[in-house]
Design a protein around this motif. Sequence first.
Motif, mmCIF file in Angstrom:
data_model
loop_
_atom_site.group_PDB
_atom_site.id
_atom_site.type_symbol
_atom_site.label_atom_id
_atom_site.label_comp_id
_atom_site.label_asym_id
_atom_site.label_seq_id
_atom_site.Cartn_x
_atom_site.Cartn_y
_atom_site.Cartn_z
ATOM 1 N N ALA A 112 0.497 -1.286 0.169
ATOM 2 C CA ALA A 112 0.130 0.232 -0.466
ATOM 3 C C ALA A 112 0.806 1.413 0.095
ATOM 4 O O ALA A 112 1.037 2.167 -0.866
ATOM 5 N N LEU A 113 1.586 1.364 1.321
ATOM 6 C CA LEU A 113 2.841 2.336 1.096
ATOM 7 C C LEU A 113 3.482 2.678 -0.326
ATOM 8 O O LEU A 113 3.929 3.740 -0.294
ATOM 9 N N SER A 114 4.059 1.685 -0.366
ATOM 10 C CA SER A 114 4.401 1.783 -1.590
ATOM 11 C C SER A 114 4.054 1.554 -3.705
ATOM 12 O O SER A 114 3.896 2.877 -4.180
ATOM 13 N N ALA A 115 2.375 1.620 -3.785
ATOM 14 C CA ALA A 115 2.133 2.097 -4.547
ATOM 15 C C ALA A 115 1.018 3.128 -3.537
ATOM 16 O O ALA A 115 0.720 4.157 -5.047
ATOM 17 N N ALA A 116 1.142 3.992 -2.675
ATOM 18 C CA ALA A 116 0.425 5.937 -2.566
ATOM 19 C C ALA A 116 1.792 6.362 -3.267
ATOM 20 O O ALA A 116 1.904 7.892 -3.590
ATOM 21 N N LEU A 117 2.956 5.845 -2.188
ATOM 22 C CA LEU A 117 4.005 6.686 -3.460
ATOM 23 C C LEU A 117 4.433 6.596 -5.159
ATOM 24 O O LEU A 117 4.324 7.815 -5.514
ATOM 25 N N ALA A 118 3.938 5.509 -5.945
ATOM 26 C CA ALA A 118 4.039 5.615 -6.916
ATOM 27 C C ALA A 118 3.311 6.357 -7.587
ATOM 28 O O ALA A 118 3.271 6.913 -8.315
ATOM 29 N N MET A 119 1.603 5.763 -6.723
ATOM 30 C CA MET A 119 0.594 7.336 -7.419
ATOM 31 C C MET A 119 0.859 8.492 -7.496
ATOM 32 O O MET A 119 0.964 9.620 -8.165
ATOM 33 N N GLY A 120 1.772 9.251 -6.043
ATOM 34 C CA GLY A 120 1.991 10.550 -5.857
ATOM 35 C C GLY A 120 3.144 11.029 -7.407
ATOM 36 O O GLY A 120 3.020 12.147 -6.961
ATOM 37 N N SER A 121 3.907 10.003 -7.898
ATOM 38 C CA SER A 121 5.057 10.254 -8.519
ATOM 39 C C SER A 121 4.181 10.653 -9.931
ATOM 40 O O SER A 121 4.397 11.262 -10.119
#
Length: 122
Positions: free
Chosen positions: A53-62
């Motif tokens: 989930a944290l990885s997906a949030a960072l990817a979407m933010g980027s």
Amino acid sequence: MLKNHLRRDLQWLKRQARKDRRIATALLAGLLGAWAHQLPAAWSAPSSPALLALSAALAMGSAGAWLLGAYFVSRSLRARREPAEELRWIARISRGKEWAFCSLGAYVAWWLLHFLAALVLG
């Protein structure tokens, strides 16, 4: 005399904006290549749901910051006719560069997350 100073300052701002546009374009292109290289391998590794989930949030933010940066840089491609339009053009390039660096920061955080997770879990 004041008009000459203003004209010189505007010319300096336009030169700086052209440099910033080149920097932002190179950064956005590099980020696109980095994501294309890193993303397929990152999702194949099994990990915890919180890490995913944290990885997906960072990817979407980027990705969101990348899209905003690309939007502002692409808006700066039109011709300018008046000094007020030139100032808006300079501001768009500046915002595009800022969003490109925000996208880079989110990508670096994503990469560090996966690097540290591989060290701890692997």
